[in-house]
Design a protein around this motif. Structure first.
Motif, PDB file in Angstrom:
ATOM      1  N   ASN A  78     -11.955  14.249   1.091  1.00 26.97           N
ATOM      2  CA  ASN A  78     -11.918  13.079   0.286  1.00 26.97           C
ATOM      3  C   ASN A  78     -12.958  12.051   0.812  1.00 26.97           C
ATOM      4  N   ASN A  79     -13.469  11.313  -0.066  1.00 30.21           N
ATOM      5  CA  ASN A  79     -14.504  10.435   0.056  1.00 30.21           C
ATOM      6  C   ASN A  79     -13.661   9.311   1.211  1.00 30.21           C
ATOM      7  N   THR A  80     -12.597   8.826   1.154  1.00 31.01           N
ATOM      8  CA  THR A  80     -11.835   7.881   2.148  1.00 31.01           C
ATOM      9  C   THR A  80     -12.159   8.422   3.399  1.00 31.01           C
ATOM     10  N   LEU A  81     -12.171   9.696   3.618  1.00 30.51           N
ATOM     11  CA  LEU A  81     -12.166  10.042   5.367  1.00 30.51           C
ATOM     12  C   LEU A  81     -13.476   9.727   5.780  1.00 30.51           C
ATOM     13  N   ARG A  82     -14.525   9.219   5.115  1.00 30.69           N
ATOM     14  CA  ARG A  82     -15.746   9.085   5.443  1.00 30.69           C
ATOM     15  C   ARG A  82     -15.805   7.638   6.151  1.00 30.69           C
ATOM     16  N   GLY A  83     -14.781   6.793   5.906  1.00 37.38           N
ATOM     17  CA  GLY A  83     -14.746   5.291   6.632  1.00 37.38           C
ATOM     18  C   GLY A  83     -15.518   4.377   5.621  1.00 37.38           C
ATOM     19  N   GLN A  84     -16.488   3.810   6.280  1.00 40.03           N
ATOM     20  CA  GLN A  84     -17.184   2.916   5.682  1.00 40.03           C
ATOM     21  C   GLN A  84     -16.493   2.230   4.454  1.00 40.03           C
ATOM     22  N   SER A  85     -16.915   2.411   3.195  1.00 40.15           N
ATOM     23  CA  SER A  85     -16.358   1.683   2.006  1.00 40.15           C
ATOM     24  C   SER A  85     -14.764   1.632   2.012  1.00 40.15           C
ATOM     25  N   SER A  86     -14.038   2.385   2.733  1.00 34.99           N
ATOM     26  CA  SER A  86     -12.563   2.431   2.901  1.00 34.99           C
ATOM     27  C   SER A  86     -12.153   1.271   3.561  1.00 34.99           C
ATOM     28  N   TYR A  87     -13.046   0.725   4.275  1.00 30.00           N
ATOM     29  CA  TYR A  87     -12.569  -0.491   5.099  1.00 30.00           C
ATOM     30  C   TYR A  87     -12.177  -1.606   4.212  1.00 30.00           C
ATOM     31  N   TYR A  88     -12.632  -1.693   2.904  1.00 31.04           N
ATOM     32  CA  TYR A  88     -12.335  -2.758   2.133  1.00 31.04           C
ATOM     33  C   TYR A  88     -10.796  -2.824   1.663  1.00 31.04           C
ATOM     34  N   MET A  89     -10.506  -1.682   1.659  1.00 32.32           N
ATOM     35  CA  MET A  89      -9.024  -1.144   1.161  1.00 32.32           C
ATOM     36  C   MET A  89      -8.044  -0.977   2.225  1.00 32.32           C
ATOM     37  N   LEU A  90      -8.434  -1.331   3.494  1.00 32.71           N
ATOM     38  CA  LEU A  90      -7.546  -0.797   4.663  1.00 32.71           C
ATOM     39  C   LEU A  90      -6.920  -1.970   5.314  1.00 32.71           C
ATOM     40  N   HIS A  91      -5.649  -1.845   5.202  1.00 35.78           N
ATOM     41  CA  HIS A  91      -4.760  -3.111   5.942  1.00 35.78           C
ATOM     42  C   HIS A  91      -4.137  -2.219   7.167  1.00 35.78           C
ATOM     43  N   PRO A  92      -4.675  -2.370   8.478  1.00 36.79           N
ATOM     44  CA  PRO A  92      -4.066  -1.522   9.705  1.00 36.79           C
ATOM     45  C   PRO A  92      -2.421  -1.830   9.872  1.00 36.79           C
ATOM     46  N   GLY A  93      -1.729  -0.484   9.711  1.00 34.22           N
ATOM     47  CA  GLY A  93      -0.315  -0.583   9.901  1.00 34.22           C
ATOM     48  C   GLY A  93       0.358  -0.663   8.798  1.00 34.22           C
ATOM     49  N   LEU A  94      -0.086  -1.135   7.705  1.00 29.06           N
ATOM     50  CA  LEU A  94       1.040  -1.289   6.313  1.00 29.06           C
ATOM     51  C   LEU A  94       1.275  -0.026   5.883  1.00 29.06           C
ATOM     52  N   PRO A  95       0.701   1.281   6.355  1.00 28.77           N
ATOM     53  CA  PRO A  95       1.136   2.467   5.740  1.00 28.77           C
ATOM     54  C   PRO A  95       2.567   2.753   6.373  1.00 28.77           C
ATOM     55  N   ARG A  96       2.655   2.195   7.317  1.00 26.20           N
ATOM     56  CA  ARG A  96       4.168   2.544   8.293  1.00 26.20           C
ATOM     57  C   ARG A  96       5.273   1.958   7.500  1.00 26.20           C
ATOM     58  N   PHE A  97       4.723   1.231   6.467  1.00 23.69           N
ATOM     59  CA  PHE A  97       6.025   0.596   5.623  1.00 23.69           C
ATOM     60  C   PHE A  97       5.888   1.050   3.814  1.00 23.69           C
ATOM     61  N   LEU A  98       4.782   1.021   3.507  1.00 20.44           N
ATOM     62  CA  LEU A  98       4.474   0.970   2.009  1.00 20.44           C
ATOM     63  C   LEU A  98       3.204   1.881   1.641  1.00 20.44           C
ATOM     64  N   ASP A  99       3.600   2.532   0.515  1.00 22.09           N
ATOM     65  CA  ASP A  99       2.419   3.197   0.041  1.00 22.09           C
ATOM     66  C   ASP A  99       1.857   2.310  -0.962  1.00 22.09           C
ATOM     67  N   PHE A 100       0.420   2.900  -1.557  1.00 23.77           N
ATOM     68  CA  PHE A 100      -0.362   2.154  -2.278  1.00 23.77           C
ATOM     69  C   PHE A 100       0.667   1.797  -3.700  1.00 23.77           C
ATOM     70  N   PRO A 101       1.296   2.781  -4.370  1.00 21.82           N
ATOM     71  CA  PRO A 101       2.133   2.341  -5.559  1.00 21.82           C
ATOM     72  C   PRO A 101       3.363   1.584  -5.292  1.00 21.82           C
ATOM     73  N   ASP A 102       3.940   1.466  -3.856  1.00 30.73           N
ATOM     74  CA  ASP A 102       4.938   0.571  -3.451  1.00 30.73           C
ATOM     75  C   ASP A 102       4.292  -0.644  -3.497  1.00 30.73           C
ATOM     76  N   VAL A 103       3.125  -1.078  -2.939  1.00 29.71           N
ATOM     77  CA  VAL A 103       2.630  -2.394  -3.199  1.00 29.71           C
ATOM     78  C   VAL A 103       2.238  -2.866  -4.706  1.00 29.71           C
ATOM     79  N   ALA A 104       1.626  -1.958  -5.325  1.00 32.69           N
ATOM     80  CA  ALA A 104       1.693  -2.312  -6.665  1.00 32.69           C
ATOM     81  C   ALA A 104       2.979  -2.718  -7.471  1.00 32.69           C
ATOM     82  N   GLY A 105       4.108  -2.084  -6.862  1.00 34.05           N
ATOM     83  CA  GLY A 105       5.361  -2.341  -7.441  1.00 34.05           C
ATOM     84  C   GLY A 105       5.813  -3.523  -7.314  1.00 34.05           C
ATOM     85  N   ILE A 106       5.391  -4.333  -6.303  1.00 35.65           N
ATOM     86  CA  ILE A 106       5.872  -5.580  -6.216  1.00 35.65           C
ATOM     87  C   ILE A 106       5.574  -6.653  -7.397  1.00 35.65           C
ATOM     88  N   ALA A 107       4.546  -6.160  -8.060  1.00 35.63           N
ATOM     89  CA  ALA A 107       4.141  -7.079  -9.492  1.00 35.63           C
ATOM     90  C   ALA A 107       5.216  -6.603 -10.496  1.00 35.63           C
TER      91      ALA A 107
END
Length: 386
Positions: free
Chosen positions: A288-317
């Motif tokens: 997967n492209n994410t594993l290359r690093g680089q562009s992924s850093y614009y969408m990487l909040h360190p430690g957040l996956p210990r609590f919430l997945d991407f759709p969990d964050v979107a669900g706040i809305a």
């Protein structure tokens, strides 16, 4: 040992000690497998520990309003960038040439206390206040243009040539912002750090930029999240805008930015995200492209996956209207990840008795694009919810 390190990135712990003492045969072969396509060989164990305990339905917080506040606070904690709500925008407007049924302006403002940011602002002809769209550009490893990917630039022929090529490749030759303005929406589009007037960055510089943010106690992804939420507040506060009818819209990284902004800002009444939604664990697979690093850093909040997945964050809305499109041929987002994410999103909106406000669609014949027929459906959806 030299041949081992020619292919693999690191050796750790007991294996390193074994190499130091001249291990051979199976021990040496095992050492060469410590890294698997940019993942440590024990990554399945790390993924198994991702249980997303703060997700709605899993969290011990059962009241939805309380959960939203708790989940949003957890996201904001991991942005590593303080809120900038007291920084004056101090906007400066510069008129541009008239468009077809709308006016063009550039606007320079302070989204944070650190720097001034230039954006493009389109306003329909007529009497407002109008509905509005915060338009969020993609990544695409193309940095000479940012806001120009979505709003036709009138001030730079070189950027116009690049923007036209980008629109031809991903948007059926359309400038999405100009299309929205013609339909009666105020449109605001700004550069994220690294693009357009705030760049151009190079692909290879991204990881160093992100790591230096971390060394400074801050975050590249966190800055983008804060800036997007501030841009939403600015747009909603314009006299020409109906503050109750402001949407966020984006493609690719812009789609990520759209649902993230809806999660973090109550100024967003609806959000449309095209080609960026997945389950994290399903995305973190070899190749997967994410594993290359680089562009992924614009969408990487360190430690957040210990609590919430991407759709969990979107669900706040929730239960606000949200649209998520994906392409079945999009190699960036495996089908399993899209399916997991959509199931989680449905569960959140269903729990709010608002499933009709959630529009999910996978286009079977499309990849990572936002072509005209997808745009037309998004435009109709925006008309209906705003």
């Amino acid at each position: 040992m030299r041949e081992l390190f020619g292919r693999r990135a690191f050796v750790a712990g007991a294996t390193a000690a074994a190499l130091t003492h001249g291990a051979s045969g199976p021990a040496r072969a095992a050492a060469a497998e410590l890294v698997d396509g940019n993942l440590p060989d024990f990554h399945p164990a790390l993924k198994d520990r991702l249980r997303f305990p703060l997700a709605w339905g899993t969290s011990p917080v059962r009241d939805f309003g309380s959960w939203r506040r708790t989940a949003r606070a957890k996201v904001e904690e991991h942005l590593l960038v303080e809120r900038q709500h007291r920084t004056p925008y101090a906007p400066e407007f510069t008129a541009g040439p008239q468009g077809e049924g709308y006016t063009r302006e550039s606007v320079t403002l302070s989204l944070t206390s650190y720097e001034r940011v230039r954006g493009l602002l389109l306003t329909p002809h007529g009497t407002g206040p109008f509905p509005a769209v915060l338009l969020l550009h993609d990544h695409g490893a193309r940095f000479d243009i940012g806001k120009e990917k979505l709003v036709r630039p009138w001030y730079d022929d070189t950027r116009l040539a690049s923007a036209r090529a980008w629109a031809d490749k991903y948007f059926s030759g359309r400038f999405v912002g100009d299309e929205l303005a013609r339909r009666g929406y105020v449109v605001l589009c700004l550069d994220a750090l690294g693009w357009g007037d705030r760049g151009p960055l190079t692909y290879e510089q991204q990881q160093a930029l992100a790591s230096n943010f971390y060394n400074l106690g801050s975050s590249l992804a966190g800055l983008m999240a804060r800036e997007d939420a501030r841009a939403a507040r600015f747009l909603a506060g314009l006299d020409r805008v109906d503050a109750r009818r402001v949407a966020a819209l984006g493609f690719s990284m812009g789609a990520y930015r759209a649902w993230q902004t809806a999660a973090l800002s109550d100024d967003i009444a609806a959000a449309a995200s095209v080609c960026w939604m997945t389950g994290l664990k399903e995305m973190m697979v070899p190749g997967n492209n994410t594993l290359r690093g680089q562009s992924s850093y614009y969408m990487l909040h360190p430690g957040l996956p210990r609590f919430l997945d991407f759709p969990d964050v979107a669900g706040i809305a929730a239960p606000r209207p949200m649209l998520f499109f994906s392409g079945a041929l999009d190699t960036l987002f495996p089908a399993d990840g899209v399916r997991v994410a959509h199931d989680k999103l449905r569960a959140v909106w269903r729990s709010r008795h608002a499933e009709e406000r959630l529009h999910l669609r996978t286009w079977p014949d499309l990849g990572h694009v936002f072509v005209d027929r997808m745009q037309d459906e998004v435009f109709r959806w925006l008309d209906s919810v705003l």
